[in-house]
Write a protein that holds these residues in place. Sequence first.
Motif, PDB file in Angstrom:
ATOM      1  N   VAL A   1       0.876  -1.172   0.000  1.00 32.70           N
ATOM      2  CA  VAL A   1       0.000   0.000   0.000  1.00 32.70           C
ATOM      3  C   VAL A   1       0.913   1.221   0.000  1.00 32.70           C
ATOM      4  O   VAL A   1       1.560   1.525   1.013  1.00 32.70           O
ATOM      5  CB  VAL A   1      -0.930   0.014   1.232  1.00 32.70           C
ATOM      6  N   GLN A   2       0.995   1.900  -1.121  1.00 31.59           N
ATOM      7  CA  GLN A   2       1.915   3.029  -1.240  1.00 31.59           C
ATOM      8  C   GLN A   2       1.157   4.345  -1.380  1.00 31.59           C
ATOM      9  O   GLN A   2       0.200   4.440  -2.144  1.00 31.59           O
ATOM     10  CB  GLN A   2       2.828   2.838  -2.460  1.00 31.59           C
ATOM     11  N   SER A   3       1.615   5.327  -0.624  1.00 30.55           N
ATOM     12  CA  SER A   3       1.064   6.668  -0.764  1.00 30.55           C
ATOM     13  C   SER A   3       1.733   7.365  -1.942  1.00 30.55           C
ATOM     14  O   SER A   3       2.963   7.414  -2.016  1.00 30.55           O
ATOM     15  CB  SER A   3       1.303   7.484   0.509  1.00 30.55           C
ATOM     16  N   PRO A   4       0.948   7.902  -2.872  1.00 28.83           N
ATOM     17  CA  PRO A   4       1.582   8.596  -4.008  1.00 28.83           C
ATOM     18  C   PRO A   4       2.356   9.836  -3.580  1.00 28.83           C
ATOM     19  O   PRO A   4       3.234  10.303  -4.307  1.00 28.83           O
ATOM     20  CB  PRO A   4       0.390   8.963  -4.899  1.00 28.83           C
ATOM     21  N   ALA A   5       2.056  10.354  -2.382  1.00 27.16           N
ATOM     22  CA  ALA A   5       2.718  11.582  -1.925  1.00 27.16           C
ATOM     23  C   ALA A   5       4.124  11.342  -1.399  1.00 27.16           C
ATOM     24  O   ALA A   5       4.929  12.270  -1.328  1.00 27.16           O
ATOM     25  CB  ALA A   5       1.874  12.247  -0.844  1.00 27.16           C
ATOM     26  N   ARG A   6       4.459  10.098  -1.022  1.00 24.21           N
ATOM     27  CA  ARG A   6       5.751   9.815  -0.374  1.00 24.21           C
ATOM     28  C   ARG A   6       6.030  10.866   0.695  1.00 24.21           C
ATOM     29  O   ARG A   6       7.059  11.547   0.697  1.00 24.21           O
ATOM     30  CB  ARG A   6       6.887   9.757  -1.404  1.00 24.21           C
ATOM     31  N   SER A   7       5.093  10.959   1.640  1.00 24.32           N
ATOM     32  CA  SER A   7       5.125  12.025   2.633  1.00 24.32           C
ATOM     33  C   SER A   7       5.093  11.445   4.033  1.00 24.32           C
ATOM     34  O   SER A   7       4.478  10.397   4.276  1.00 24.32           O
ATOM     35  CB  SER A   7       3.914  12.946   2.424  1.00 24.32           C
ATOM     36  N   LEU A   8       5.744  12.134   4.974  1.00 26.88           N
ATOM     37  CA  LEU A   8       5.686  11.734   6.376  1.00 26.88           C
ATOM     38  C   LEU A   8       4.265  11.788   6.930  1.00 26.88           C
ATOM     39  O   LEU A   8       3.970  11.181   7.955  1.00 26.88           O
ATOM     40  CB  LEU A   8       6.593  12.636   7.213  1.00 26.88           C
ATOM     41  N   ARG A   9       3.385  12.498   6.245  1.00 26.18           N
ATOM     42  CA  ARG A   9       1.985  12.501   6.638  1.00 26.18           C
ATOM     43  C   ARG A   9       1.398  11.093   6.560  1.00 26.18           C
ATOM     44  O   ARG A   9       0.516  10.719   7.342  1.00 26.18           O
ATOM     45  CB  ARG A   9       1.198  13.433   5.720  1.00 26.18           C
ATOM     46  N   ASP A  10       1.917  10.284   5.616  1.00 21.98           N
ATOM     47  CA  ASP A  10       1.341   8.972   5.349  1.00 21.98           C
ATOM     48  C   ASP A  10       2.210   7.805   5.797  1.00 21.98           C
ATOM     49  O   ASP A  10       1.695   6.718   6.049  1.00 21.98           O
ATOM     50  CB  ASP A  10       1.071   8.817   3.844  1.00 21.98           C
ATOM     51  N   GLU A  11       3.528   8.011   5.861  1.00 19.78           N
ATOM     52  CA  GLU A  11       4.411   6.893   6.203  1.00 19.78           C
ATOM     53  C   GLU A  11       5.740   7.431   6.704  1.00 19.78           C
ATOM     54  O   GLU A  11       6.247   8.439   6.196  1.00 19.78           O
ATOM     55  CB  GLU A  11       4.645   5.998   4.976  1.00 19.78           C
ATOM     56  N   TYR A  12       6.308   6.736   7.717  1.00 20.94           N
ATOM     57  CA  TYR A  12       7.626   7.113   8.209  1.00 20.94           C
ATOM     58  C   TYR A  12       8.709   6.709   7.218  1.00 20.94           C
ATOM     59  O   TYR A  12       8.582   5.706   6.501  1.00 20.94           O
ATOM     60  CB  TYR A  12       7.912   6.457   9.559  1.00 20.94           C
TER      61      TYR A  12
END
Length: 547
Positions: free
Chosen positions: A514-525
């Motif tokens: 499950v990957q966030s397209p944003a590649r952001s700390l908001r979604d994943e460490y």
Amino acid sequence: MSRVVVLVVVVLSVLGLSGVGAEDPYLFFTWNVTYGTIAPLGVPQKGILVNGQFPGPNINSTTNNNIVINVFNNLDEPFLFSWNGIQQRKNSWQDGVPGTNCPIPPGKNFTYHFQVKDQIGSFYYFPSLAMHKAVGGFGGLRINSRLLIPVPFDPPADDYTVLVGDWYAKDHKALAKTLDMGRSIGLPSGVLINGKSGKDDKPLFVMEAGKVYRYRICNTGVKASINFRIQGHTMELVEMDGSHTMQNMYDSLDIHVGQCFSVLVTADRAPKDYYLVASTRFLRKELTATAVVRYAGSNTPPSAVLPKGPTGWGWSLNQWRSFRWNLTASAARPNPQGSYHYGSINITRTIKLSSSRVVDGGKVRFTLNGLSHVDADTPLKHGEYFGVGDKFFKYNLIGDVPPAGKAPLTPAPNVITIEFRTYVEIILENPERNLQSYHLDGYSFFPVGMGPGKWTPASRKGYNLLDAVSRHTIQVYPRSWSAIMLTFDNAGMWNLRSELWERRYQGQQLYISVQSPARSLRDEYSLPDTVLLCGAVASLPKPPPYT
């Protein structure tokens, strides 16, 4: 800046998890994992101990605590811990399975750091490599509600952890060798309650007459469902797998591998000793263990007549249908569980997974949709993060429906992708004669339906779209199906596996990317600085962290 704040900042910096809230308390542990001689069934065998204990020490935490565990591997083989039911929000780096973590080498250590974010309830930890789980290394993990959050029952007089499960009187390496030869490990040798089988054991728990006690019962075994009951007493179900339930009364409970239930027991019987009873279900032979619970001051032994357990899986299915989510109770946050109306969300994708047993070259393997998973030398999550995953695995080798007819056996890493924040229906089909149990890391889901035969779209008419209990592990009855629904809003790499350990070992599992397209700390460490690297990424420069 105060010394306390400095310490917290330093700890966060070293562990590479600046996204974790510094205001939440920390619990620190040091665990030494060793072999040791144990004899739970009266026969000496080599077990796995944590700080010299079997089962391992309990973790007693509270919602949002940060848990830091420095694990020293004193075995002669690689080792990992995983945390059954802990969602590891944005943090599959700490999940502790082969698809997310490099093993801790012999003689080395690794520090796990995770937050029990927005969770309450009863869970356990276990060793996730090889057949380690079959010989110990597991223990209880509870998450208490914060004082600000109301709990839908009065505080109990005491809170007891009960770890039940089947047991093999064999070395874990012998069990693995049997499976590597393509054979079954067969039936268990017995059943344990907190590491004991009940022969001449001292009382496990003590209750005072008139008081109410909480029992957290987890099935930490590797093969058999367990029916649990308490001689002369009824049990009030209050929580399962991290969700408060409607408080129905039960004489006994079927607890399938990987599941945890919490019950309240009132000490309202004659003051004497009573048996806790755990017996296997759905095996050719029923195996039973007992433990003594004593009323304070008692010198009267328990009755030798044990309460009988149920028979057949129809009884078990009907019991499952009686479980209901407590819609008015708060869980980890001060809002009712029922405020999340899962039944009104549109399904964006349906995935149907069917297991199969395949004999290839005289060796048994197990599959999901025709693919038998094998672990890669590099954790899948690491390959994905470093951008080199295509060197050792491919996404979506299986489709959303099982292949028609018999497909040739394909052993390979089984990785599917699911779009971030989509609401998905997963159908687990069991065409075989034995009961199965599935667990999904990283999430809780809603088991909305079960039934015999094959699932069809018409099966949705019988779904519970109001108060199915949100949980992480679900059973699938013989030649039947179970349907679950959830929103995939936790970015990471997550293991969906059979909890029947020989099936998992021989391929009945997959990983969900499950990957966030944003590649952001908001979604994943980002990858923590302390994470062990191995295989194809061991010598690669680290990618830039998320922002």
